[in-house]
Design a protein around this motif. Structure first.
Motif, PDB file in Angstrom:
ATOM      1  N   GLU A  13      -5.242   2.980   3.878  1.00  0.00           N
ATOM      2  CA  GLU A  13      -4.028   3.726   3.192  1.00  0.00           C
ATOM      3  C   GLU A  13      -3.243   4.014   4.765  1.00  0.00           C
ATOM      4  O   GLU A  13      -1.929   4.101   4.438  1.00  0.00           O
ATOM      5  CB  GLU A  13      -4.115   4.874   2.669  1.00  0.00           C
ATOM      6  CG  GLU A  13      -4.921   4.967   1.428  1.00  0.00           C
ATOM      7  CD  GLU A  13      -6.451   4.754   1.734  1.00  0.00           C
ATOM      8  OE1 GLU A  13      -7.087   3.927   0.772  1.00  0.00           O
ATOM      9  OE2 GLU A  13      -6.912   5.072   2.718  1.00  0.00           O
ATOM     10  N   LYS A  14      -3.731   3.880   5.785  1.00  0.00           N
ATOM     11  CA  LYS A  14      -3.006   4.171   6.973  1.00  0.00           C
ATOM     12  C   LYS A  14      -2.408   3.000   7.542  1.00  0.00           C
ATOM     13  O   LYS A  14      -1.624   2.762   8.424  1.00  0.00           O
ATOM     14  CB  LYS A  14      -4.035   4.736   8.216  1.00  0.00           C
ATOM     15  CG  LYS A  14      -4.610   6.002   7.811  1.00  0.00           C
ATOM     16  CD  LYS A  14      -5.154   6.821   8.913  1.00  0.00           C
ATOM     17  CE  LYS A  14      -5.798   7.967   8.593  1.00  0.00           C
ATOM     18  NZ  LYS A  14      -6.782   8.556   9.561  1.00  0.00           N
ATOM     19  N   LEU A  21      -9.815   2.767  13.323  1.00  0.00           N
ATOM     20  CA  LEU A  21      -9.129   3.930  12.393  1.00  0.00           C
ATOM     21  C   LEU A  21     -10.581   4.597  11.537  1.00  0.00           C
ATOM     22  O   LEU A  21     -10.676   5.700  11.280  1.00  0.00           O
ATOM     23  CB  LEU A  21      -8.385   3.399  11.288  1.00  0.00           C
ATOM     24  CG  LEU A  21      -6.960   2.936  11.726  1.00  0.00           C
ATOM     25  CD1 LEU A  21      -6.387   2.424  10.701  1.00  0.00           C
ATOM     26  CD2 LEU A  21      -6.263   4.046  12.185  1.00  0.00           C
ATOM     27  N   LYS A  50       1.119   9.455  16.872  1.00  0.00           N
ATOM     28  CA  LYS A  50       0.524   9.420  15.487  1.00  0.00           C
ATOM     29  C   LYS A  50       0.736   8.228  14.718  1.00  0.00           C
ATOM     30  O   LYS A  50       0.047   7.768  13.735  1.00  0.00           O
ATOM     31  CB  LYS A  50       1.155  10.784  14.674  1.00  0.00           C
ATOM     32  CG  LYS A  50       0.517  12.125  15.103  1.00  0.00           C
ATOM     33  CD  LYS A  50      -0.638  12.406  14.870  1.00  0.00           C
ATOM     34  CE  LYS A  50      -1.033  13.962  15.725  1.00  0.00           C
ATOM     35  NZ  LYS A  50      -2.164  13.959  16.080  1.00  0.00           N
ATOM     36  N   THR A  51       1.786   7.419  15.226  1.00  0.00           N
ATOM     37  CA  THR A  51       2.311   6.361  14.569  1.00  0.00           C
ATOM     38  C   THR A  51       2.369   5.194  15.554  1.00  0.00           C
ATOM     39  O   THR A  51       3.094   5.294  16.541  1.00  0.00           O
ATOM     40  CB  THR A  51       3.366   6.527  13.732  1.00  0.00           C
ATOM     41  OG1 THR A  51       4.610   6.999  14.304  1.00  0.00           O
ATOM     42  CG2 THR A  51       3.153   7.586  12.256  1.00  0.00           C
ATOM     43  N   SER A  61      -9.513  10.031  13.848  1.00  0.00           N
ATOM     44  CA  SER A  61      -8.843  10.967  13.169  1.00  0.00           C
ATOM     45  C   SER A  61      -7.421  11.260  13.566  1.00  0.00           C
ATOM     46  O   SER A  61      -6.690  12.186  13.002  1.00  0.00           O
ATOM     47  CB  SER A  61      -9.530  12.092  12.663  1.00  0.00           C
ATOM     48  OG  SER A  61      -9.856  13.017  13.779  1.00  0.00           O
ATOM     49  N   ASN A  62      -6.996  10.906  14.729  1.00  0.00           N
ATOM     50  CA  ASN A  62      -5.537  11.071  15.217  1.00  0.00           C
ATOM     51  C   ASN A  62      -4.465  10.435  14.757  1.00  0.00           C
ATOM     52  O   ASN A  62      -3.407  10.778  14.461  1.00  0.00           O
ATOM     53  CB  ASN A  62      -5.801  11.247  16.768  1.00  0.00           C
ATOM     54  CG  ASN A  62      -6.602  11.843  17.489  1.00  0.00           C
ATOM     55  OD1 ASN A  62      -6.558  13.075  17.623  1.00  0.00           O
ATOM     56  ND2 ASN A  62      -7.932  11.168  17.727  1.00  0.00           N
ATOM     57  N   LEU A  63      -4.593   8.859  14.564  1.00  0.00           N
ATOM     58  CA  LEU A  63      -3.548   8.044  14.153  1.00  0.00           C
ATOM     59  C   LEU A  63      -3.344   8.375  12.704  1.00  0.00           C
ATOM     60  O   LEU A  63      -4.404   8.194  11.918  1.00  0.00           O
ATOM     61  CB  LEU A  63      -4.043   6.646  14.334  1.00  0.00           C
ATOM     62  CG  LEU A  63      -3.966   6.228  16.128  1.00  0.00           C
ATOM     63  CD1 LEU A  63      -4.174   4.843  16.150  1.00  0.00           C
ATOM     64  CD2 LEU A  63      -2.436   6.438  16.579  1.00  0.00           C
ATOM     65  N   GLU A  64      -2.081   8.221  12.243  1.00  0.00           N
ATOM     66  CA  GLU A  64      -1.697   8.442  10.856  1.00  0.00           C
ATOM     67  C   GLU A  64      -1.454   6.996  10.360  1.00  0.00           C
ATOM     68  O   GLU A  64      -1.530   6.965   9.001  1.00  0.00           O
ATOM     69  CB  GLU A  64      -0.688   9.464  10.721  1.00  0.00           C
ATOM     70  CG  GLU A  64      -1.350  10.945  10.758  1.00  0.00           C
ATOM     71  CD  GLU A  64      -0.254  12.008  11.221  1.00  0.00           C
ATOM     72  OE1 GLU A  64       0.835  11.727  11.009  1.00  0.00           O
ATOM     73  OE2 GLU A  64      -0.506  13.103  11.591  1.00  0.00           O
ATOM     74  N   LYS A  65      -0.798   6.178  11.108  1.00  0.00           N
ATOM     75  CA  LYS A  65      -0.313   5.032  10.527  1.00  0.00           C
ATOM     76  C   LYS A  65      -0.070   4.069  11.742  1.00  0.00           C
ATOM     77  O   LYS A  65       0.353   4.298  12.530  1.00  0.00           O
ATOM     78  CB  LYS A  65       1.297   5.392  10.212  1.00  0.00           C
ATOM     79  CG  LYS A  65       1.792   4.073   9.165  1.00  0.00           C
ATOM     80  CD  LYS A  65       3.065   4.486   8.416  1.00  0.00           C
ATOM     81  CE  LYS A  65       4.244   4.886   9.479  1.00  0.00           C
ATOM     82  NZ  LYS A  65       5.564   4.965   8.803  1.00  0.00           N
TER      83      LYS A  65
END
Ligand code: AR6
Length: 175
Positions: free
Chosen positions: A3-4, A141, A110-111, A145-149
């Protein structure tokens, strides 16, 4: 985790993400392709900064500011030139993705958006390069758990088609 990951067709210089990745060369002094587009959009301050950085070995990554880009940072990575596949090209391309993702986490991004590294002027076969991009990102990923996208910005129909096809193969939906 899947989903990321987002696959879009477009121009990486327009992406509103924390960091965009540049497919640079070892000099970090600019060039054609996506590198030229990023330098043009960021403005001359980018070259001033990358000149001070003083280059980057193949497979590694270096961070600069984004200047006039919507992205706050540019992560410059140097993909391998394809020489037939026996010069550690796959391993070096995997390192580009790993080191760029690691750099993004280090600066607190984060993105992040990636172009298709090495598949233009450097001649890396597109399908194989895309497999490496998706595999390394998936692995990263899974333990971060830091990267969101993570956005893969595809330039043109052909690249988009390959990314979409391999994405559904790597991350199948349903049971
Ligand atoms: N946004 C997203 N992707 C782009 C854009 C853009 N604005 N422009 C081109 N691409 P390349 P490489 C795609 O050649 O193979 C430079 O001169 C392009 O269609 O930019 O790693 C450097 O200075 C292709 O799919 O990078 C180096 O000398 C992908 O970006 C050398 O080229 C990569 O193509 C690096 O070669």
């Amino acid at each position: 985790m899947k989903e990321k990951i987002e696959i879009i067709q477009g121009d990486i210089t327009k992406q509103k993400v924390d960091a965009i990745v540049n497919a640079a060369n070892t000099s970090l002094l600019g060039g054609g392709g996506v590198d030229g587009a990023i330098h043009r959009a960021a403005g001359p301050e980018l070259l001033e900064e990358t000149r001070k950085i003083g280059g980057c070995p193949t497979g590694e990554a270096r961070v600069s500011k984004g200047y006039r880009l919507p992205a706050r940072w540019v992560i410059h990575t140097v993909g391998p030139v394809w020489r037939g596949g026996r010069s550690r090209e796959r391993e070096l391309l995997a390192s580009c993705y790993k080191n760029s993702l690691k750099a993004a986490v280090e600066i607190g991004a984060k993105t992040i958006a990636f172009p298709s590294i090495s598949t233009g002027a450097y001649g890396f076969p597109l399908e194989e390069a895309t497999e490496i991009a998706l595999r390394e990102t998936g692995k990263f990923l899974a333990s971060d758990s830091n990267l969101e996208k993570v956005v893969f910005v595809c330039f043109g129909d052909q690249v988009t088609g390959v990314y979409r096809k391999l994405f559904s193969r790597f991350f199948p939906t349903g049971p």
